[in-house]
Structures are given as C-alpha cells and as structure tokens.
Design an enzyme around this catalytic site. Structure first.
Site, PDB file in Angstrom:
ATOM      1  N   SER A 130      -9.555   3.983   5.859  1.00 24.20           N
ATOM      2  CA  SER A 130      -8.110   3.936   6.075  1.00 24.20           C
ATOM      3  C   SER A 130      -7.728   2.529   6.505  1.00 24.20           C
ATOM      4  CB  SER A 130      -7.727   4.932   7.174  1.00 24.20           C
ATOM      5  OG  SER A 130      -6.428   4.645   7.659  1.00 24.20           O
TER       6      SER A 130
ATOM      7  N   VAL B 110     -12.835   8.421  -0.122  1.00 25.57           N
ATOM      8  CA  VAL B 110     -13.976   7.502   0.040  1.00 25.57           C
ATOM      9  C   VAL B 110     -14.220   7.332   1.540  1.00 25.57           C
ATOM     10  CG1 VAL B 110     -14.849   5.179  -0.402  1.00 25.57           C
ATOM     11  CG2 VAL B 110     -13.440   6.347  -2.125  1.00 25.57           C
TER      12      VAL B 110
ATOM     13  N   HIS C 178      -8.865   2.555  -1.855  1.00 25.18           N
ATOM     14  CA  HIS C 178      -7.902   2.071  -2.848  1.00 25.18           C
ATOM     15  C   HIS C 178      -8.653   1.565  -4.089  1.00 25.18           C
ATOM     16  CE1 HIS C 178      -5.676   1.181   1.060  1.00 25.18           C
ATOM     17  NE2 HIS C 178      -4.792   1.927   0.430  1.00 25.18           N
TER      18      HIS C 178
ATOM     19  N   MET D 209       0.197   0.608   0.315  1.00 32.09           N
ATOM     20  CA  MET D 209       0.881  -0.213   1.317  1.00 32.09           C
ATOM     21  C   MET D 209       0.030  -1.435   1.672  1.00 32.09           C
ATOM     22  SD  MET D 209       3.124   2.254   3.664  1.00 32.09           S
ATOM     23  CE  MET D 209       1.867   2.670   4.845  1.00 32.09           C
TER      24      MET D 209
ATOM     25  N   LYS E  71      -7.388  11.910   0.515  1.00 36.40           N
ATOM     26  CA  LYS E  71      -7.297  11.702   1.960  1.00 36.40           C
ATOM     27  C   LYS E  71      -5.924  12.092   2.487  1.00 36.40           C
ATOM     28  CE  LYS E  71      -6.934   8.711   5.521  1.00 36.40           C
ATOM     29  NZ  LYS E  71      -5.795   7.846   5.522  1.00 36.40           N
TER      30      LYS E  71
HETATM   31  P1  AMP Z   1      -1.892   3.787   1.582  1.00 37.93           P
HETATM   32  O1  AMP Z   1      -2.019   2.336   1.232  1.00 37.93           O
HETATM   33  O2  AMP Z   1      -2.590   4.166   2.844  1.00 37.93           O
HETATM   34  O3  AMP Z   1      -0.478   4.273   1.478  1.00 37.93           O
HETATM   35  O4  AMP Z   1      -2.692   4.571   0.450  1.00 37.93           O
HETATM   36  C1  AMP Z   1      -2.462   4.352  -0.910  1.00 37.93           C
HETATM   37  C2  AMP Z   1      -3.241   5.365  -1.701  1.00 37.93           C
HETATM   38  O5  AMP Z   1      -4.629   5.234  -1.430  1.00 37.93           O
HETATM   39  C3  AMP Z   1      -2.858   6.815  -1.357  1.00 37.93           C
HETATM   40  O6  AMP Z   1      -2.833   7.577  -2.547  1.00 37.93           O
HETATM   41  C4  AMP Z   1      -3.991   7.233  -0.453  1.00 37.93           C
HETATM   42  O7  AMP Z   1      -4.222   8.636  -0.478  1.00 37.93           O
HETATM   43  C5  AMP Z   1      -5.159   6.498  -1.079  1.00 37.93           C
HETATM   44  N1  AMP Z   1      -6.256   6.370  -0.108  1.00 37.93           N
HETATM   45  C6  AMP Z   1      -6.184   5.902   1.158  1.00 37.93           C
HETATM   46  N2  AMP Z   1      -7.383   5.993   1.761  1.00 37.93           N
HETATM   47  C7  AMP Z   1      -8.229   6.549   0.869  1.00 37.93           C
HETATM   48  C8  AMP Z   1      -9.609   6.914   0.895  1.00 37.93           C
HETATM   49  N3  AMP Z   1     -10.369   6.735   1.976  1.00 37.93           N
HETATM   50  N4  AMP Z   1     -10.137   7.459  -0.229  1.00 37.93           N
HETATM   51  C9  AMP Z   1      -9.378   7.662  -1.332  1.00 37.93           C
HETATM   52  N5  AMP Z   1      -8.084   7.334  -1.423  1.00 37.93           N
HETATM   53  C10 AMP Z   1      -7.506   6.790  -0.352  1.00 37.93           C
END
Ligand code: AMP
Length: 291
Positions: free
Chosen positions: A185, A176, A37, A30, A149
C-alpha cells in the site's frame, strides 16, 4: 512512454490510438506506486498495445482530517515504475482539469458503500466513483484494471460500470503482498519500524477469520472476537476500525457467515489507516462490470 498533463493532449493521444486501431487498457492510481500497481500495469500491457496509468491524488475522496495534504507524491519514481512495467502513457492531470471551477456534479453508487470503508469514511466512495467515472470518460479504455486489495471499491465501481453502461470491462487483480503477507500500500510508507512490525496483525486476523469459516464456523460476532484477539497478539497498539464478513456482491455485513464472502478489516496504527481482505469461495473476483 509519454507523459501527458492536460486534457487537450490526452484527447489527441486517444485519437491517434483509435486511428491506429490500438486498444487501450487503463490503470487509475493516486501515485506513490509499488509492485501492486506494477502488477496491474503489467497485466494491462499484456492485454493491450496501449496502457495508460493515471496519477491523480483525488481530493474529493479524502474526508476532513484525513491524509490528503501528506499523501506521498513521488512522480519521478512513479514514471520509472510505470515505464518498467509496460505503460505507454502516464496521464497526470491537475485538479482543475478534473474538477473545473464550480463543478458540482457527482456519481453516487447506492448500497455497496453503505458499510465498512463507506461508513468510516463518509463521502469517500462518492469521491472515488466520481473521479473514476470522469477518468473513464476521458481515457475511454476497453479494459480497466483494479486491485482486490480495495475489494469494496472494486465491486462498487463494477456496479457503476454496469449501471451506467460504460461499455468497458473491469479486471480485478489479486492483492500483491510483502514477503510476510502485508498487503502492499502507498500508505505503508507512513509506518515507522515499530508500526511496520505490527502491521502484519491485520492479515493474520483475516487469516484467522478465513480459517474459522473453513472449519464451518458461522457466527460472525464470535469470529470477530477471535480475530480481534489475533490482531492484538501481533499489534497491541492497533485500533480496530472494522473486522467482519460481507456478502461478495452487496457488501452487506453477514451475521451468519456463508461463502462466497469476503473477510475484511481496517485498522489504525498511529496515524496510518490500513485495509485488507480475503475472498472466500467461488467465484474468484476476476472480471466484474461487463458493461
Ligand atoms: P491507489 O493508488 O491506492 O488508489 O490504488 C490504485 C489501484 O491499485 C487500485 O485499483 C488498488 O486496488 C490497486 N492496488 C493498491 N494496492 C494493491 C496491492 N497491494 N495489490 C494489488 N493492487 C493494488
């Protein structure tokens, strides 16, 4: 690195990969990208000649009163981070590309989303599984990369990939963290300094739960009380959404805790909701959803 903003161009790009015999890895996001990421992108780039990052703030996974309108949008920086970690294409669709006017078709995975985030955010996982299914159909990756996560999301999507025979592999990469242990996050940007100081309480509480399980404790209620106390030691202002123990496959709550399991939690600090988890026991979460 190319930036593609519509489905027609995406289809042409995908066709040229096929013509060149190049496999495609995929990292759906997102946006508001960070090194969590980045690690997924780098892993895909190591595995495949082509890596697609999608950036789409998916409206259907936000409930009424959640942070859709204020979700951080940082496209220029996201393109830089994607490029520097090895993405070869970034797909930035508009809402009307993903949800054509009048669309009313949904993908719903039963069971895994019944508790935890699924209970506190009704409709959330239906939005997630629907958008990810649509993106899989558009991008046609060989492998898709997700973060531990969001463990409940990863397991739910792995089930979707299996059940619907998507025919792709999902790789789940480790969480991470910042140097103090806070899971990276996009929502950490919302935290003011005071809240950021307290945010580490969530991981400390989960570590406490993991420690108790490792010592042989099995009573989930008792451990939850200890975890709450640990959380409030670090984060007196935190509101608990949930803290507990779940089965690693079904995500049903464990009353008598037995490994393999996941210790998981969600808290609110001010207006910000944070989630995190620790996996316990073998097998580690690695590859799920071999379709
Ligand atoms: P999001 O943009 O928050 O929807 O996350 C996109 C992807 O990145 C998802 O698969 C999340 O699980 C992954 N993600 C988000 N934060 C982390 C993190 N700290 N470590 C590893 N992967 C992450």
């Amino acid at each position: 690195m190319e930036v593609i903003r519509n489905i027609g161009d995406l289809k042409k790009w995908r066709q040229s990969c096929r013509a060149n015999g190049q496999t495609v890895g995929f990292v759906p996001t997102m946006g508001a990208l960070h090194e969590g990421h980045g690690a997924l992108i780098a892993r895909s780039a190591a595995d495949h000649p082509q890596t697609v990052v999608s950036i789409f703030v998916n409206p259907t996974q936000f409930g009424p009163g959640e942070d859709l309108a204020r979700y951080p949008r940082t496209l220029e920086a996201d393109l830089g981070l994607s490029n520097s970690h090895g993405a070869t294409m970034v797909f930035v669709p508009e809402v009307k590309d993903i949800y054509p006017p009048g669309s009313d078709s949904w993908v719903e995975v039963l069971g895994v989303g019944d508790h935890w985030c699924g209970a506190s955010r009704p409709g959330h996982f239906r939005g997630v599984s629907t958008v990810v299914a649509k993106l899989f159909l558009l991008v046609e990756p060989v492998t898709a990369y997700f973060g531990q996560k969001d463990a409940q999301q990863a397991v739910l999507l792995g089930k979707m990939v299996n059940d619907l025979r998507f025919g792709l592999t999902m790789v789940i990469c480790p969480t991470v963290r910042e140097s103090d242990g806070l899971a990276m996050s996009s929502r950490n940007r919302y935290l003011n300094d005071w809240e950021r100081g307290q945010a580490i309480g969530l991981f400390r509480a989960l570590e406490e739960g993991a420690l108790l399980v490792n010592r042989g404790e099995t009573d989930a209620k008792k451990m939850e009380r200890v975890m709450r106390a640990k959380l409030h030691e670090f984060a007196p202002q935190a509101e608990v959404d949930y803290l507990g123990f779940a089965d690693r496959v079904t995500f049903q709550p464990q009353v008598l805790v037995a490994t393999p399991c996941v210790v998981l939690g969600a808290i609110r600090l001010g207006k910000t909701r944070l989630i995190d988890n620790i996996l316990m026991g073998e097998p580690r979460m690695g590859i799920v959803g071999l379709g």
